[in-house]
Design an enzyme around this catalytic site. Structure first.
Site, PDB file in Angstrom:
ATOM      1  NE  ARG A   1      -3.868  -2.016   2.494  1.00 28.58           N
ATOM      2  CZ  ARG A   1      -4.763  -2.140   3.465  1.00 28.58           C
ATOM      3  NH1 ARG A   1      -4.836  -1.219   4.403  1.00 28.58           N
ATOM      4  NH2 ARG A   1      -5.577  -3.179   3.510  1.00 28.58           N
TER       5      ARG A   1
ATOM      6  CB  SER B   1      14.150  -6.575   6.269  1.00 31.54           C
ATOM      7  OG  SER B   1      13.715  -7.785   6.842  1.00 31.54           O
TER       8      SER B   1
ATOM      9  CG  LEU C   1       8.992  -1.719  13.102  1.00 36.72           C
ATOM     10  CD1 LEU C   1       9.956  -1.197  14.164  1.00 36.72           C
ATOM     11  CD2 LEU C   1       9.568  -2.966  12.435  1.00 36.72           C
TER      12      LEU C   1
ATOM     13  CG  HIS D   1       4.158   1.320  16.623  1.00 38.72           C
ATOM     14  ND1 HIS D   1       2.818   1.491  16.383  1.00 38.72           N
ATOM     15  CD2 HIS D   1       4.602   0.463  15.648  1.00 38.72           C
ATOM     16  CE1 HIS D   1       2.451   0.782  15.329  1.00 38.72           C
ATOM     17  NE2 HIS D   1       3.517   0.147  14.870  1.00 38.72           N
TER      18      HIS D   1
ATOM     19  CE  LYS E   1      -3.895   1.479  11.844  1.00 35.66           C
ATOM     20  NZ  LYS E   1      -4.101   0.066  12.211  1.00 35.66           N
TER      21      LYS E   1
ATOM     22  CG  ASP F   1      -5.454  -3.766  12.774  1.00 37.36           C
ATOM     23  OD1 ASP F   1      -4.485  -3.064  12.432  1.00 37.36           O
ATOM     24  OD2 ASP F   1      -6.056  -4.518  11.985  1.00 37.36           O
TER      25      ASP F   1
END
Length: 333
Positions: free
Chosen positions: A19, A37, A75, A80, A98, A179
């Site tokens: 995205r 990564s 992450l 975060h 978020k 989420d």
């Protein structure tokens, strides 16, 4: 040539490759120069696929790259705050997905850390706020096109029962409220332009994964009420209704607006209905450019970290309300 902020991406998370990064190719003030990564091969594969110049096999290597101005953090939720602070310590601006952390206490820790670096920008990534459909809806509410805002109803669901998916791992901040319920809470505070006074909730948990899978909440504001349901185990669906004493606004795809199709909101007043369509755009493109512009112009970010702290306070109160089976004051009473 337009000046651009040079970005690094902290991880090759699915949201990044599917995205976010495709959207950044159309940015005016944003360019992605590096991705990392904990698996170098994976980073190199993503860099090749997405046309990114540099790939790193550790997060630290990216933070030590002097040519990178800002870091995007997609992450898992429990990382975060930790990595946002490490980015600040490395002299990087931060756009973090978020929810900003696992608790309001964590979010406050980040806020206090950010105050030590006043020259650096930090923001929680609620991309929906940058889409024209939301900007227009907010303008209509502010102009009292619907009269006085009284009620907001929102729904957001998808179906995911994979125990390996981070959204289904309770110990790292998985579950529906963290989420996607965070969107329903955020938009309510955004539209009312206030904090809720009290909240109540009812939450169903998965018996094996221990994550919240169907959560319904209600927020009492001084001038109205907002209710929502979010779920990680229902048919995919989303909708927002914004209701006043004179009219109603319905947002068809409020959260994951399709980047290749026009967005639509519907306006209702008396016996009339009007559909408003918006030009094809990508809300991630708009979000990154708005953040990058704040860096280039040294202006305030569109959404301050205090907003992230306050959103976490409401999420916490929702969990507490379900546990104690009572209304909860946002300040814990």
């Amino acid at each position: 040539m337009t000046q651009k902020v040079r970005w690094g991406i902290l991880s090759t998370a699915k949201i990044t490759t599917d995205r976010v990064l495709p959207a950044l190719k159309d940015c005016n003030f944003t360019q992605v120069d590096a991705i990392c990564s904990r698996n170098l091969v994976q980073a190199q594969k993503a860099a090749t696929l997405l046309g990114i110049e540099k790939a790193y096999g550790t997060y630290e290597e990216l933070l030590n790259d002097a040519d990178i101005d800002a870091i995007y953090i997609p992450l898992p939720n429990h990382l975060h705050v930790e990595w946002s602070i490490k980015c600040l310590e490395a002299g990087k601006h931060v756009l973090c997905e978020k929810p900003i952390g696992l608790s309001s206490k964590e979010a406050q820790i980040l806020l206090e850390a950010a105050k030590k670096y006043p020259h650096l920008k930090v923001m929680e990534g609620f991309m929906y706020r940058f889409h024209p459909q939301w900007i227009h809806a907010k303008e209509l509410v502010n102009q009292k096109w619907i009269g006085d805002l009284k009620v907001i109803q929102s729904f957001f669901s998808y179906y995911n029962v994979d125990p390996q998916n981070i959204r289904n791992q309770a110990e790292i901040g998985g579950g529906g409220l963290m989420d996607i319920g965070c969107y329903c809470i955020s938009l309510s505070r955004f539209l009312f332009d206030a904090e809720p006074l009290n909240v109540a909730s009812n939450i169903d948990y998965d018996p094996v994964m221990k994550t919240d899978i169907i959560s319904s909440g209600m927020m009492q504001f001084a001038n109205g009420v907002s209710s929502f349901t979010c779920s990680t185990q229902l048919v995919p669906y989303q909708r927002v209704n914004i209701i006043g004493d004179l009219g109603r606004i319905e947002i068809e795809i409020p959260f994951n607006a399709k980047p290749l199709e026009p967005a639509k909101i519907s306006l209702f007043k008396a016996d009339e209905q009007k559909d408003v369509f918006f030009d094809i755009t990508n809300q991630y493109t708009l979000q990154f450019d708005a953040f990058s512009k704040a860096i280039l112009d040294n202006t305030n970010v569109p959404t301050p970290l205090e907003d992230a702290v306050n959103n976490m306070k409401v999420i916490e109160a929702m969990f507490a309300s379900d546990k104690e089976k009572c209304w909860k004051n946002i300040n814990g009473a």
